[in-house]
Design a protein around this motif. Structure first.
Motif, PDB file in Angstrom:
ATOM      1  N   VAL A 252       0.849  -1.197   0.000  1.00 10.62           N
ATOM      2  CA  VAL A 252       0.000   0.000   0.000  1.00 10.62           C
ATOM      3  C   VAL A 252       0.884   1.246   0.000  1.00 10.62           C
ATOM      4  CG1 VAL A 252      -1.624   1.326   1.373  1.00 10.62           C
ATOM      5  CG2 VAL A 252      -1.973  -1.119   1.070  1.00 10.62           C
ATOM      6  N   ALA A 253       1.941   1.245   0.849  1.00 10.71           N
ATOM      7  CA  ALA A 253       2.818   2.408   0.938  1.00 10.71           C
ATOM      8  C   ALA A 253       3.478   2.676  -0.408  1.00 10.71           C
ATOM      9  CB  ALA A 253       3.868   2.179   2.025  1.00 10.71           C
ATOM     10  N   VAL A 254       4.021   1.622  -1.023  1.00 11.20           N
ATOM     11  CA  VAL A 254       4.732   1.807  -2.289  1.00 11.20           C
ATOM     12  C   VAL A 254       3.769   2.298  -3.375  1.00 11.20           C
ATOM     13  CG1 VAL A 254       5.884   0.545  -4.153  1.00 11.20           C
ATOM     14  CG2 VAL A 254       6.609   0.210  -1.812  1.00 11.20           C
ATOM     15  N   GLY A 255       2.560   1.691  -3.446  1.00 10.46           N
ATOM     16  CA  GLY A 255       1.581   2.116  -4.450  1.00 10.46           C
ATOM     17  C   GLY A 255       1.204   3.582  -4.283  1.00 10.46           C
ATOM     18  N   LEU A 256       0.959   3.997  -3.048  1.00 14.30           N
ATOM     19  CA  LEU A 256       0.547   5.389  -2.800  1.00 14.30           C
ATOM     20  C   LEU A 256       1.681   6.364  -3.117  1.00 14.30           C
ATOM     21  CD1 LEU A 256      -1.524   5.085   0.505  1.00 14.30           C
ATOM     22  CD2 LEU A 256      -2.360   5.572  -1.781  1.00 14.30           C
ATOM     23  N   ILE A 257       2.889   6.034  -2.636  1.00 16.65           N
ATOM     24  CA  ILE A 257       4.026   6.933  -2.876  1.00 16.65           C
ATOM     25  C   ILE A 257       4.229   7.121  -4.375  1.00 16.65           C
ATOM     26  CG2 ILE A 257       6.538   7.119  -2.711  1.00 16.65           C
ATOM     27  CD1 ILE A 257       6.288   5.623  -0.018  1.00 16.65           C
ATOM     28  N   GLN A 258       4.160   6.001  -5.104  1.00 17.94           N
ATOM     29  CA  GLN A 258       4.392   6.070  -6.537  1.00 17.94           C
ATOM     30  C   GLN A 258       3.360   6.962  -7.224  1.00 17.94           C
ATOM     31  OE1 GLN A 258       4.661   2.099  -7.983  1.00 17.94           O
ATOM     32  NE2 GLN A 258       5.971   2.677  -9.662  1.00 17.94           N
ATOM     33  N   GLN A 259       2.071   6.773  -6.886  1.00 21.17           N
ATOM     34  CA  GLN A 259       1.024   7.562  -7.528  1.00 21.17           C
ATOM     35  C   GLN A 259       1.174   9.046  -7.217  1.00 21.17           C
ATOM     36  OE1 GLN A 259      -1.338   6.723  -9.723  1.00 21.17           O
ATOM     37  NE2 GLN A 259      -0.370   4.726  -9.799  1.00 21.17           N
ATOM     38  N   PHE A 260       1.382   9.353  -5.933  1.00 24.82           N
ATOM     39  CA  PHE A 260       1.436  10.770  -5.546  1.00 24.82           C
ATOM     40  C   PHE A 260       2.660  11.446  -6.138  1.00 24.82           C
ATOM     41  CE2 PHE A 260      -1.912   9.780  -2.638  1.00 24.82           C
ATOM     42  CZ  PHE A 260      -2.571  10.976  -2.478  1.00 24.82           C
ATOM     43  N   ALA A 261       3.833  10.766  -6.058  1.00 30.81           N
ATOM     44  CA  ALA A 261       5.044  11.392  -6.579  1.00 30.81           C
ATOM     45  C   ALA A 261       4.956  11.547  -8.095  1.00 30.81           C
ATOM     46  CB  ALA A 261       6.268  10.562  -6.200  1.00 30.81           C
ATOM     47  N   ASN A 262       4.365  10.556  -8.772  1.00 28.31           N
ATOM     48  CA  ASN A 262       4.254  10.664 -10.225  1.00 28.31           C
ATOM     49  C   ASN A 262       3.331  11.805 -10.621  1.00 28.31           C
ATOM     50  OD1 ASN A 262       5.964   8.877 -11.452  1.00 28.31           O
ATOM     51  ND2 ASN A 262       4.554   7.151 -11.308  1.00 28.31           N
ATOM     52  N   TYR A 263       2.303  12.051  -9.797  1.00 29.65           N
ATOM     53  CA  TYR A 263       1.355  13.105 -10.161  1.00 29.65           C
ATOM     54  C   TYR A 263       1.908  14.487  -9.832  1.00 29.65           C
ATOM     55  CZ  TYR A 263      -2.903  15.789 -10.630  1.00 29.65           C
ATOM     56  OH  TYR A 263      -3.827  16.712 -11.024  1.00 29.65           O
ATOM     57  N   TYR A 264       2.475  14.635  -8.632  1.00 29.42           N
ATOM     58  CA  TYR A 264       2.853  15.980  -8.189  1.00 29.42           C
ATOM     59  C   TYR A 264       4.253  16.385  -8.624  1.00 29.42           C
ATOM     60  CZ  TYR A 264      -1.407  16.400  -5.540  1.00 29.42           C
ATOM     61  OH  TYR A 264      -2.727  16.494  -5.201  1.00 29.42           O
ATOM     62  N   THR A 265       5.083  15.429  -9.068  1.00 32.14           N
ATOM     63  CA  THR A 265       6.385  15.813  -9.628  1.00 32.14           C
ATOM     64  C   THR A 265       6.424  15.325 -11.072  1.00 32.14           C
ATOM     65  OG1 THR A 265       7.434  13.769  -8.907  1.00 32.14           O
ATOM     66  CG2 THR A 265       7.508  15.616  -7.372  1.00 32.14           C
ATOM     67  N   VAL A 266       7.632  15.173 -11.617  1.00 33.60           N
ATOM     68  CA  VAL A 266       7.754  14.716 -12.991  1.00 33.60           C
ATOM     69  C   VAL A 266       7.392  13.226 -13.055  1.00 33.60           C
ATOM     70  CG1 VAL A 266       9.311  14.669 -14.969  1.00 33.60           C
ATOM     71  CG2 VAL A 266       9.677  16.312 -13.119  1.00 33.60           C
ATOM     72  N   ALA A 267       6.708  12.818 -14.128  1.00 33.81           N
ATOM     73  CA  ALA A 267       6.390  11.397 -14.306  1.00 33.81           C
ATOM     74  C   ALA A 267       7.690  10.601 -14.363  1.00 33.81           C
ATOM     75  CB  ALA A 267       5.595  11.197 -15.581  1.00 33.81           C
ATOM     76  N   GLY A 268       7.742   9.505 -13.606  1.00 34.89           N
ATOM     77  CA  GLY A 268       8.975   8.711 -13.556  1.00 34.89           C
ATOM     78  C   GLY A 268       9.673   8.907 -12.224  1.00 34.89           C
ATOM     79  N   LEU A 269       9.480  10.099 -11.623  1.00 36.19           N
ATOM     80  CA  LEU A 269      10.112  10.327 -10.321  1.00 36.19           C
ATOM     81  C   LEU A 269       9.450   9.488  -9.234  1.00 36.19           C
ATOM     82  CD1 LEU A 269      11.159  14.027  -9.829  1.00 36.19           C
ATOM     83  CD2 LEU A 269      12.537  11.997 -10.185  1.00 36.19           C
ATOM     84  N   GLY A 270       8.203   9.089  -9.448  1.00 41.95           N
ATOM     85  CA  GLY A 270       7.522   8.241  -8.477  1.00 41.95           C
ATOM     86  C   GLY A 270       8.259   6.931  -8.280  1.00 41.95           C
ATOM     87  N   ASP A 271       8.757   6.389  -9.405  1.00 42.55           N
ATOM     88  CA  ASP A 271       9.488   5.131  -9.330  1.00 42.55           C
ATOM     89  C   ASP A 271      10.801   5.332  -8.564  1.00 42.55           C
ATOM     90  OD1 ASP A 271       7.419   4.659 -10.956  1.00 42.55           O
ATOM     91  OD2 ASP A 271       8.580   4.283 -12.765  1.00 42.55           O
ATOM     92  N   ILE A 272      11.431   6.489  -8.802  1.00 40.39           N
ATOM     93  CA  ILE A 272      12.681   6.794  -8.105  1.00 40.39           C
ATOM     94  C   ILE A 272      12.400   6.997  -6.615  1.00 40.39           C
ATOM     95  CG2 ILE A 272      14.715   8.286  -8.119  1.00 40.39           C
ATOM     96  CD1 ILE A 272      14.466   7.448 -10.889  1.00 40.39           C
ATOM     97  N   ALA A 273      11.275   7.695  -6.314  1.00 41.09           N
ATOM     98  CA  ALA A 273      10.925   7.974  -4.921  1.00 41.09           C
ATOM     99  C   ALA A 273      10.820   6.672  -4.130  1.00 41.09           C
ATOM    100  CB  ALA A 273       9.621   8.759  -4.857  1.00 41.09           C
ATOM    101  N   VAL A 274      10.256   5.638  -4.778  1.00 41.88           N
ATOM    102  CA  VAL A 274      10.108   4.349  -4.106  1.00 41.88           C
ATOM    103  C   VAL A 274      11.482   3.790  -3.727  1.00 41.88           C
ATOM    104  CG1 VAL A 274       9.381   1.983  -4.480  1.00 41.88           C
ATOM    105  CG2 VAL A 274       7.912   3.842  -5.200  1.00 41.88           C
ATOM    106  N   VAL A 275      12.440   3.941  -4.644  1.00 43.67           N
ATOM    107  CA  VAL A 275      13.779   3.439  -4.373  1.00 43.67           C
ATOM    108  C   VAL A 275      14.433   4.236  -3.240  1.00 43.67           C
ATOM    109  CG1 VAL A 275      16.053   3.038  -5.371  1.00 43.67           C
ATOM    110  CG2 VAL A 275      14.021   2.590  -6.714  1.00 43.67           C
ATOM    111  N   ILE A 276      14.156   5.545  -3.202  1.00 48.40           N
ATOM    112  CA  ILE A 276      14.701   6.366  -2.117  1.00 48.40           C
ATOM    113  C   ILE A 276      14.125   5.917  -0.774  1.00 48.40           C
ATOM    114  CG2 ILE A 276      14.807   8.720  -1.190  1.00 48.40           C
ATOM    115  CD1 ILE A 276      14.807   9.657  -4.145  1.00 48.40           C
ATOM    116  N   VAL A 277      12.812   5.617  -0.784  1.00 51.26           N
ATOM    117  CA  VAL A 277      12.192   5.102   0.451  1.00 51.26           C
ATOM    118  C   VAL A 277      12.865   3.806   0.871  1.00 51.26           C
ATOM    119  CG1 VAL A 277      10.062   4.144   1.406  1.00 51.26           C
ATOM    120  CG2 VAL A 277       9.985   6.222   0.056  1.00 51.26           C
ATOM    121  N   LEU A 278      13.142   2.957  -0.122  1.00 50.93           N
ATOM    122  CA  LEU A 278      13.821   1.689   0.169  1.00 50.93           C
ATOM    123  C   LEU A 278      15.164   1.953   0.848  1.00 50.93           C
ATOM    124  CD1 LEU A 278      14.189  -1.437  -0.365  1.00 50.93           C
ATOM    125  CD2 LEU A 278      15.405  -0.749  -2.407  1.00 50.93           C
ATOM    126  N   ALA A 279      15.941   2.899   0.284  1.00 50.02           N
ATOM    127  CA  ALA A 279      17.244   3.223   0.871  1.00 50.02           C
ATOM    128  C   ALA A 279      17.074   3.736   2.294  1.00 50.02           C
ATOM    129  CB  ALA A 279      17.964   4.255   0.005  1.00 50.02           C
TER     130      ALA A 279
END
Lengths: 298, 377
Positions: A252-279
């Motif tokens: 749930v966390a990963v899905g939400l982070i990805q959607q919100f980051a992709n919408y409010y920043t550049v598309a594609g950054l949502g996927d990166i944001a997930v990796v940052i959360v992982l780190a």
């Protein structure tokens, strides 16, 4: 407000998809120490079998009960494939975790390529039942109906897995095997049979994710499973690799982070944001949210 | 897989095998340790002067530009696979993100030369230093977990890099098209078909550097700790040695060598595409290493050369009309390189554990067993 609602439901839908893939992965990983790369292949098999059934199988079709039959056929195909893989290539390499991983890597490359050889690389239109094709108004937002179906199915699978773990004999063996496989084996219980069972359950969940992923994206492609799989890996690491509930929370966390980051920043950054959360999770909570990973060595 | 792959002995230690003839019936090795590298080096260095045609094996003569280009690619991947094996075969770290550092070297050098128009030497230097720093930072984070979780985490980082390159939010990387080499900043000796031989020398030099560094480090005290970590990490830490800095050192050196390889690849291939950023590319490296023999001296290089050559030939065959005569049920899967790669992988694990370099030993053991069976019934 309506945007936020839409993003939340869509994020939950994506999280549901991740959960269906990651739950099987974490079960297999927890019990067998196998990082199952072939999981993406089971997803492709499920998606293409569902599609094939809806076109070719008598009684199956894109609508109503026919769609249920199609999905059942897809899930059966995924389960069969997983069982065959476990019996054919995983079991002969019993105890050799690294070789087991390598074999699943080989399958993860070969199976989607085979699917591509048969049905082509172009995306195929996935059948969509009329019941889940429109949108539903919710708090001012128009939500695609299939998102609710995804969330409902994932919730059912979560409950089913928890009941399987707590109420059945095999669930007990699997849970004990995750904790201490050597001890369970020493007690004279054949853990290998539960390996096959867990692999079959994982394959069924992945195939279901393939069918629902077809609904979510509208189309299916041969390598769709591979890209979803990588996020499922991230979910498994964040969730702590062996806990089903941890897996659900992380999905749930990963899905939400990805959607919100992709919408409010550049598309594609949502996927990166997930990796940052992982780190961040790795840096602060060594070994994921449940903290079981740290001691494991391949 | 770790059984009997430790051929990375110092030349003198083979004397112990001769001292215990009961355990080892083979003749003591008379060939000195430097002989094999010397022969390979001489062979590689004299190749461009040979006009030997190899019909069926190569398209033109040995020194034709097409052949030299293929050989250069083989050698770049050979060096890269050797750097990957530093992690996988020598320390036992299963990383699924090695492509990231290779791609970082190639893309950074291409960008520095393309947009900033820095000369080749500076671009290469900055790209390699940055690639090494990247592997140091990401290694420091990833190595907080071990085993299978490490594989997943390195994969996640590499995937983030791959997404960044393909989605191209900053309009820098060219998306799936990739970047081409800016010829203005490259010395003329590396430009044009006539100068393919210089690119070949460059590839030989890179492979030699990668192999040399990995062998040299393997023979140092650090290398001994690495072998200990591969055999049993827990025992190493019980002995009072913290494995973490040693693992991080291996990760950083491997990443640095990979980014150097990326720069060389950029020159040899004349550009980069997003294909080298994907997880499939790292998996290809894993296939190369397993094909040759993980943790052996020559295995990764040999595996990469064989794999790259076969891959190239298969692509040529698929383009020609050889496959057209086959029934479509056979032709369709054969036209999928990933299908062949994946199937090869499964077969390797089952039928060639230890890879190509373990084959002579396996054949010898099989012959010996048969000899024993006939002499002592």
């Amino acid at each position: 407000m309506s945007t936020v609602v839409l993003l939340v439901v869509t994020g939950l839908g994506l999280g549901a998809l991740y959960f269906l893939i990651a739950s099987g992965l974490s079960l297999i990983f927890g019990l067998m120490d196998v990082l199952n790369f072939a999981h993406g292949a089971f997803l492709s098999i499920g998606a293409y079998a569902t599609w094939w059934a809806s076109v070719h199988l008598p009684g199956a079709g894109p609508d109503g009960l026919g769609f249920l039959v199609s999905v059942a056929f897809g899930v059966a195909a995924g389960t069969l494939a997983a069982t065959l893989v476990e019996l054919g290539v995983i079991r002969p390499l019993y105890g050799r975790h690294r070789e087991q991983i390598l074999v699943t890597v080989g399958l993860s490359l070969a199976v989607p390529a085979l699917v591509q050889a048969v049905w082509g690389a172009d995306p195929l239109q996935f059948p969509r039942p009329a019941l889940v094709s429109g949108t539903v108004p919710l708090l001012g937002a128009a939500i695609p109906t299939d998102r609710f179906l995804l969330i409902a199915v994932a919730a059912l699978v979560l409950v089913g897995l928890l009941l399987f773990g707590s109420r059945t004999r095999y669930g007990l063996i699997v849970r004990a095997g995750v904790e201490d496989r050597a001890m369970v084996t020493a007690l004279g219980i054949d853990v290998r049979r539960s390996f096959t069972l867990v692999f079959a359950i994982g394959g069924a969940a992945a195939a279901l994710a393939g069918a629902l992923g077809g609904l979510y994206f509208g189309v299916i492609t041969p390598f769709q499973g591979t890209s979803l799989l990588i996020f499922a890996f991230i979910v498994v690491v964040i969730g702590g690799t062996t806990s089903t509930v941890g897996c659900a929370v992380a999905s749930v966390a990963v899905g939400l982070i990805q959607q919100f980051a992709n919408y409010y920043t550049v598309a594609g950054l949502g996927d990166i944001a997930v990796v940052i959360v992982l780190a961040a999770v790795l840096l602060t909570r060594r070994g994921g949210l449940a903290g079981v990973t740290a001691g494991r060595v391949a | 897989m770790n059984v009997d792959t430790d051929t990375n002995r110092a030349p003198g230690t083979s004397a112990t095998a001769a001292a215990t003839p009961v355990a080892d019936v083979r003749r003591p090795r008379r060939v000195p340790g430097w002989a094999a590298p010397a022969v390979v080096a001489v062979l590689l260095l004299t190749l461009p002067f040979s006009t030997l045609p190899l019909p069926g094996v190569l398209e033109g003569t040995l020194n034709s530009p097409a052949t030299l280009h293929l050989l250069a690619t083989c050698l770049v991947f050979g060096g890269l696979a050797t750097s990957y094996d530093l992690l996988y075969g020598r320390v036992g770290l299963l990383s699924f993100g090695h492509a990231l550092y290779f791609a970082a070297g190639a893309y950074l050098a291409a960008l520095l030369m393309g947009t900033l128009e820095l000369p080749l030497l500076w671009s290469a230097l900055i790209a390699v230093v940055s690639g090494t720093a990247l592997s140091l930072v990401l290694g420091a984070v990833s190595l907080r977990v071990s085993g299978i979780a490490l594989a997943m985490v390195t994969l996640a980082f590499a995937q983030a890099g791959s997404i960044l390159v393909i989605r191209d939010p900053g309009r820098l990387t060219g998306g799936e098209e990739g970047l081409s080499l800016n010829p203005d900043t490259v010395p003329g000796a590396f430009i044009g078909v006539v100068n393919t031989v210089n690119l070949y020398w460059l590839a030989v030099a890179y492979a030699a550097v990668a192999v040399g560094v990995v062998w040299w480090l393997g023979a140092t005290p650090v290398g001994r700790v690495w072998r200990g970590i591969r055999a049993n990490e827990q025992r190493v830490s019980v002995l009072g040695v913290n494995p973490y800095p040693y693992k991080l050192a291996a990760f950083t050196v491997a990443g640095g060598l990979a980014s150097l390889g990326g720069v060389v690849y950029l020159l040899v291939a004349g550009g980069v595409t997003s294909a080298i950023t994907t997880a499939e590319f790292t998996l290809t490296l894993l296939v190369m290493v397993s094909l040759g023999g993980a943790g052996t001296r020559w295995g990764p290089l040999l595996g990469a050369v064989v794999y790259t050559y076969v891959d190239h030939r298969l692509l040529q065959l698929a383009a020609s009309d050889v496959f057209d005569t086959l029934p479509s049920a056979v032709r369709a899967p054969l036209s999928q390189p990933l299908f062949i790669l994946g199937t090869l992988f499964v077969l390797l694990v089952f039928f060639f554990p230890g890879g190509l370099t373990a084959l002579p030993g396996r054949v010898r053991a099989a012959l010996r067993d048969r000899g024993r069976a006939t002499t002592a019934p």
